[in-house]
Design a protein around this motif. Sequence first.
Motif, PDB file in Angstrom:
ATOM      1  N   TYR A 145       0.835  -1.208   0.000  1.00 46.35           N
ATOM      2  CA  TYR A 145       0.000   0.000   0.000  1.00 46.35           C
ATOM      3  C   TYR A 145       0.868   1.255   0.000  1.00 46.35           C
ATOM      4  O   TYR A 145       0.638   2.196  -0.774  1.00 46.35           O
ATOM      5  N   LEU A 146       1.896   1.237   0.856  1.00 42.91           N
ATOM      6  CA  LEU A 146       2.829   2.364   0.914  1.00 42.91           C
ATOM      7  C   LEU A 146       3.494   2.592  -0.435  1.00 42.91           C
ATOM      8  O   LEU A 146       3.650   3.713  -0.899  1.00 42.91           O
ATOM      9  N   TRP A 147       3.886   1.492  -1.040  1.00 41.65           N
ATOM     10  CA  TRP A 147       4.554   1.559  -2.345  1.00 41.65           C
ATOM     11  C   TRP A 147       3.639   2.204  -3.379  1.00 41.65           C
ATOM     12  O   TRP A 147       4.044   3.094  -4.125  1.00 41.65           O
ATOM     13  N   THR A 148       2.357   1.771  -3.384  1.00 40.74           N
ATOM     14  CA  THR A 148       1.425   2.327  -4.367  1.00 40.74           C
ATOM     15  C   THR A 148       1.210   3.827  -4.135  1.00 40.74           C
ATOM     16  O   THR A 148       0.885   4.557  -5.059  1.00 40.74           O
ATOM     17  N   MET A 149       1.387   4.247  -2.885  1.00 42.43           N
ATOM     18  CA  MET A 149       1.172   5.671  -2.606  1.00 42.43           C
ATOM     19  C   MET A 149       2.417   6.501  -2.910  1.00 42.43           C
ATOM     20  O   MET A 149       2.321   7.648  -3.327  1.00 42.43           O
ATOM     21  N   MET A 150       3.592   5.909  -2.691  1.00 44.70           N
ATOM     22  CA  MET A 150       4.817   6.700  -2.803  1.00 44.70           C
ATOM     23  C   MET A 150       5.452   6.630  -4.193  1.00 44.70           C
ATOM     24  O   MET A 150       6.280   7.459  -4.535  1.00 44.70           O
ATOM     25  N   GLU A 151       5.080   5.629  -4.955  1.00 46.33           N
ATOM     26  CA  GLU A 151       5.617   5.492  -6.322  1.00 46.33           C
ATOM     27  C   GLU A 151       4.537   5.989  -7.285  1.00 46.33           C
ATOM     28  O   GLU A 151       3.456   5.394  -7.394  1.00 46.33           O
ATOM     29  N   ARG A 152       4.863   7.063  -7.974  1.00 47.61           N
ATOM     30  CA  ARG A 152       3.873   7.718  -8.813  1.00 47.61           C
ATOM     31  C   ARG A 152       3.212   6.756  -9.823  1.00 47.61           C
ATOM     32  O   ARG A 152       2.006   6.796 -10.024  1.00 47.61           O
ATOM     33  N   ARG A 153       4.014   5.884 -10.416  1.00 52.16           N
ATOM     34  CA  ARG A 153       3.476   4.998 -11.448  1.00 52.16           C
ATOM     35  C   ARG A 153       2.456   4.007 -10.874  1.00 52.16           C
ATOM     36  O   ARG A 153       1.665   3.414 -11.577  1.00 52.16           O
ATOM     37  N   MET A 154       2.530   3.790  -9.572  1.00 52.09           N
ATOM     38  CA  MET A 154       1.647   2.797  -8.952  1.00 52.09           C
ATOM     39  C   MET A 154       0.388   3.421  -8.348  1.00 52.09           C
ATOM     40  O   MET A 154      -0.444   2.721  -7.768  1.00 52.09           O
ATOM     41  N   HIS A 155       0.241   4.742  -8.504  1.00 54.10           N
ATOM     42  CA  HIS A 155      -0.894   5.426  -7.883  1.00 54.10           C
ATOM     43  C   HIS A 155      -2.248   4.795  -8.182  1.00 54.10           C
ATOM     44  O   HIS A 155      -3.111   4.759  -7.316  1.00 54.10           O
ATOM     45  N   TRP A 157      -3.067   1.908  -8.307  1.00 47.56           N
ATOM     46  CA  TRP A 157      -3.332   0.730  -7.479  1.00 47.56           C
ATOM     47  C   TRP A 157      -3.562   1.097  -6.006  1.00 47.56           C
ATOM     48  O   TRP A 157      -3.843   0.221  -5.196  1.00 47.56           O
ATOM     49  N   SER A 158      -3.404   2.353  -5.679  1.00 46.74           N
ATOM     50  CA  SER A 158      -3.448   2.677  -4.255  1.00 46.74           C
ATOM     51  C   SER A 158      -4.853   2.509  -3.663  1.00 46.74           C
ATOM     52  O   SER A 158      -4.993   2.160  -2.496  1.00 46.74           O
ATOM     53  N   LYS A 159      -5.879   2.705  -4.470  1.00 48.24           N
ATOM     54  CA  LYS A 159      -7.236   2.514  -3.940  1.00 48.24           C
ATOM     55  C   LYS A 159      -7.524   1.029  -3.635  1.00 48.24           C
ATOM     56  O   LYS A 159      -7.955   0.712  -2.525  1.00 48.24           O
ATOM     57  N   PRO A 160      -7.273   0.130  -4.621  1.00 51.27           N
ATOM     58  CA  PRO A 160      -7.482  -1.293  -4.282  1.00 51.27           C
ATOM     59  C   PRO A 160      -6.611  -1.755  -3.111  1.00 51.27           C
ATOM     60  O   PRO A 160      -7.083  -2.489  -2.241  1.00 51.27           O
ATOM     61  N   ALA A 161      -5.360  -1.270  -3.074  1.00 52.14           N
ATOM     62  CA  ALA A 161      -4.484  -1.671  -1.968  1.00 52.14           C
ATOM     63  C   ALA A 161      -5.050  -1.142  -0.649  1.00 52.14           C
ATOM     64  O   ALA A 161      -5.039  -1.842   0.369  1.00 52.14           O
ATOM     65  N   GLY A 162      -5.563   0.078  -0.705  1.00 53.05           N
ATOM     66  CA  GLY A 162      -6.176   0.663   0.489  1.00 53.05           C
ATOM     67  C   GLY A 162      -7.363  -0.156   0.960  1.00 53.05           C
ATOM     68  O   GLY A 162      -7.549  -0.371   2.161  1.00 53.05           O
ATOM     69  N   PHE A 163      -8.161  -0.617  -0.002  1.00 48.11           N
ATOM     70  CA  PHE A 163      -9.314  -1.470   0.331  1.00 48.11           C
ATOM     71  C   PHE A 163      -8.858  -2.757   1.012  1.00 48.11           C
ATOM     72  O   PHE A 163      -9.431  -3.195   2.007  1.00 48.11           O
ATOM     73  N   ALA A 164      -7.819  -3.356   0.441  1.00 53.00           N
ATOM     74  CA  ALA A 164      -7.314  -4.623   0.983  1.00 53.00           C
ATOM     75  C   ALA A 164      -6.832  -4.416   2.424  1.00 53.00           C
ATOM     76  O   ALA A 164      -7.143  -5.218   3.312  1.00 53.00           O
TER      77      ALA A 164
END
Lengths: 393, 242
Positions: A145-155, A157-164
Amino acid sequence: MPTPESLRYKNKLYYLLLAAGGLVALAGLYAVHMMEEHGHIISGMNNQIVWGLPHVFAIFLIVAASGVLNVASIGSVFGKAVYKARAPLASLLSIAMLSGGLTVLMLDLGRPDRIIVAATNYNSTSVFAWNVVLYSGMFSLVIVYLWTMMERRMHVWSKPAGFAVFAWRFVLTTGTGLIFAFLTARQAYGSALLPPMFIVLSFAWGLAVFHLVQTTIYAWNEKTLDPAILRRKKNLLGVFVIASLYMVAVYHMTNLYFAHQVAFENFILHEGGTYTMMFWIGYVLFGNAVPLGLIYAPGLGDTRCVMMASALVVLGGFAFLYVFIIGGQAFPLNIFPGYVASSSFGDGQIAHYEPSIYEIMLGFGGLAIAFIITTVSVRVLNFMPQDKAYIAD
Amino acid sequence: MSEINNDRRQFMGKALAMAGIAIAPGVMLYDVKAGNDGKPASSKVRWGMLIDSNQCKEGCDDCVTACSTENGLSGGKKSTDSQWIRKVELKDMRSGRSLNLPMMCQHCEQPPCVDVCPTQASFKRADGIVLVDKHRCIGCRYCMMACPYKARSFVHEELHDQNPEVPRGKGTVESCTLCVHRVDRGESPACMEACAKAGHNAILFGDLNDPESEISKRIRTVATSQIRADLGLNPGIRYQGM
């Protein structure tokens, strides 16, 4: 703009804090070494109070680690911008506290050297074994989740990761509550109320820890938190404190209603000495009533008040867990209903417990680990909440 | 070329044979150890006890002493000392009637300690004896929290002069084994023997599954009870006179 002097001063202070944290962690390791060498005889724990102060620290850290993610969830899952800006910091705190808590839990084992056995001989009926999966899963998920938030290209995915993460942390705190809820024979535990109670407690404890860390980081960076954001977040803390007090009240009230539980409740709420004092003064008064006053009383509620309220909520959490875990074991197990029992093994007697210095060192060692992880990470990576001009959403 | 291969084959063969010889005693020992006369424990048997509290005398703790001697326990009564069996004095809250009984692991059919153990160190043998595998126990003490009978002890300090037949370990949990090492030799538990020697005969050990065993006959003819029967764990230890 910070002056070079102030930067140098801060640099020094940073290393000083790190060294202090390191020393406390080392003291914890020394306590572990002593317990390994001499056995648990040097702790205050015994055959009646089998879980002691280390468990109070460990469970607080683990429960707060789940609760602090609330900040992230409100951002990612419910899309509130103010919270979204704080999700990375919340995730970091979660990882830090989970690491500290699990370290304490693991190092308090009678045979910490055999921890791998928990993986090689998995017992699927054991809540402890479930928790091993839940903790490691949470760790991995929060890192992703942290990665999806801090790596711009992964943004994306941050919502699904947040849900998980959101789902996982509910299950995780349920698992923590179940450790006690499945102890059917013990008067203090064995209640289906415990998992939801722990979830609500986690909200309050996690948010309190978040406030403390956030305020410190803002002060460190010489920034001021927008009063509107502070107001919003302090109100949330107030709601969580009221909700957790409600859950604890319901837990005790249902017990009071059952005739066979009255003696236990009488012990905790009335005649339990230290435990009663800790419950009413430590938990109810200082852990709930005073923070609510600091948050809601007219004229109060500024940054300092919220900081103090948060610190009190954290201390109240420790008081609550001390009463819940140790007081719950101190009350004699009702093995022979209808009889007054006595024996050489503490039957029918209130068990005695006095935490030893080694347990205190181990507990603080866990806090120090969480502190070090947070301090280092906040310095090397950008966890500072970046608020846009605040517009209420 | 083929010669070299042959050498290699011979070497491999010899190495395997050597490894086999080295491992075999361990495997064999394991087999011999598991159960009665080399036979594994059988689920046809359910070992249990019937304790007659009317015969259990106040002030007598021969069963406790015998247990300590047999299993190499210190016999100490500090809150950190292991007590596999203890004498409990009970007084009926309403009638005031007093009674004495020995309390130990109840060897439940549905043992909570086995359910909660994260590493499967707590386990139930096919013949109903609940044991702790000292090599698997990580010392989390969850079983002690879960046991409704407070039957388990944690080894808090270094051990000396252990009985080789009853291995124990610092940092692990332990409890009454029903003297499994004696039972596997066809003998009865030490507490029962001591109680009989003192002339009280308050403890009767036997196979609950065998309708012809003395324990089964007694249970059929006299009123017996299980402690905390409401929990539905079906303990293998039954009490008479409660």
